[in-house]
Design a protein around this motif. Sequence first.
Motif, PDB file in Angstrom:
ATOM      1  N   THR A 170      35.999  54.729  78.301  1.00 30.77           N
ATOM      2  CA  THR A 170      35.499  55.399  79.375  1.00 30.77           C
ATOM      3  C   THR A 170      33.932  55.683  79.399  1.00 30.77           C
ATOM      4  N   GLN A 173      31.164  53.036  79.331  1.00 28.10           N
ATOM      5  CA  GLN A 173      30.865  52.438  80.841  1.00 28.10           C
ATOM      6  C   GLN A 173      29.938  53.499  81.471  1.00 28.10           C
ATOM      7  N   VAL A 182      31.688  59.857  85.067  1.00 28.11           N
ATOM      8  CA  VAL A 182      32.745  59.208  84.337  1.00 28.11           C
ATOM      9  C   VAL A 182      33.709  60.258  83.615  1.00 28.11           C
ATOM     10  N   ARG A 185      36.169  61.707  85.821  1.00 23.96           N
ATOM     11  CA  ARG A 185      37.185  61.005  86.437  1.00 23.96           C
ATOM     12  C   ARG A 185      38.059  60.695  85.311  1.00 23.96           C
ATOM     13  N   TYR A 186      37.618  60.626  83.898  1.00 24.09           N
ATOM     14  CA  TYR A 186      38.288  60.265  82.643  1.00 24.09           C
ATOM     15  C   TYR A 186      39.513  61.690  82.637  1.00 24.09           C
ATOM     16  N   GLN A 190      42.947  59.828  84.174  1.00 28.90           N
ATOM     17  CA  GLN A 190      43.485  59.453  83.055  1.00 28.90           C
ATOM     18  C   GLN A 190      44.282  60.619  82.302  1.00 28.90           C
ATOM     19  N   GLU A 354      41.891  47.028  80.023  1.00 25.32           N
ATOM     20  CA  GLU A 354      40.955  47.870  80.768  1.00 25.32           C
ATOM     21  C   GLU A 354      39.940  46.974  81.343  1.00 25.32           C
TER      22      GLU A 354
END
Length: 406
Positions: A170, A173, A182, A185-186, A190, A354
């Motif tokens: 993650t 990126q 990011v 969101r992780y 996740q 991924e």
Amino acid sequence: MAIIAVFVTVAFLYTLFSRRLEQTVITAPTLFTAAGSLLVFTMPVIGALNIEREGLLMLAEVGLVMLLFTDATHINLKRLKSRERLPLRLLSIGMLLTILLGAVAAHLVFPQLSLWEAGILAAILAPTDAGLGQVIVQSPRVPDRIRKSLDVEAGLNDGLSVPFLIFFITVSQIGTEGSGQVLLRYIYEQLGLGAMVGLIVGLTGGLLLGAARRKEWMAESVQQLGLVALPVFTILACKPVGGSMFIAAYVAGLSVQAGFRNAGAHSLEFTEGWGQLLDYLVFFLFGLLSALALRQFSPVHILYAVLSLTVVRMVPVAIALIGTRLSSSTVLFMGWFGPRGLASIVLGLVYLEEEARLPGEATIKLAVMATVMLSIFAHGFSALPGIDFYAQKVAGLDTTSPEKRP
């Protein structure tokens, strides 16, 4: 069909001679990996076949989900804290240092890799494989506390590697979307959603299985089937919400024990049956794919493989065991027998799934292949001689030594 036919033939022949092979240096992973590799050289037409990546990735995903779930059902906190906390030392200090040192070694050997790409490679190769070390953990010649510590470590470190792997993928990126977005969101998708799905599936499934067992509604012969369905539920539930099915499977394996305390025993029955056949198929396909990629390997990939199996593994173990008063031969034994196998194979395929499309993807793939291939044969061939060597060293220790304590 040709590939499946060869695999089924090898599996059948293995069952015929399995007891005899236990007395040799040829382990099941070694045999199936070698068979897959030899298939490429004996049947050149295999190289021209279109082996669909999607099918292999799906197989890897299901394999890892089942592996994480069954491993989690065997977690016993009392067992972790006992035996001078040897498993806890290996899973905390040892594992963190292994990932750190593995990333440093990757950055030095492969300077083209970014810091996060080096972390991805280190996380993939951090977990050890209980299957490859089965000879060790089942040998009565190895002190009970040592072999059980290695067994517990191998059973749990694959699940602990998953968050690190997903995190590194993650963060690698971040450049396109911004670090804050990011990382949030992780954490939310996740970790958060994955853990929530696992908790719901595990608790609900465990309570239902436990109630059905107490009321004698459930036939003994199908209890295993009901338990194995739970990790499949985590896959189906995670797909629409975007959570990590791997974290969900691990959490489900932990939480199912709240309602169904026999989960560990029944999941073990599966891993020793159909689960074992799935493992052998993964090793067979790994040998086949490694042979197809043979021309792409270079000395630097072999160098990293050697470092990964020696310095990257053995130094962290030695540091983690400081203060335990274990002998140097025990520290060396535990450091060497940290084989990389099934967990690293499927974690590598998960990374490819991924589709991060990082510049160092080819390097990471080949380094993982080289390390696992070297480990399969090096640890397989050295298991019995290693036990002989270590047993002689242990025999010379004082009866009050930590190794000989009950």
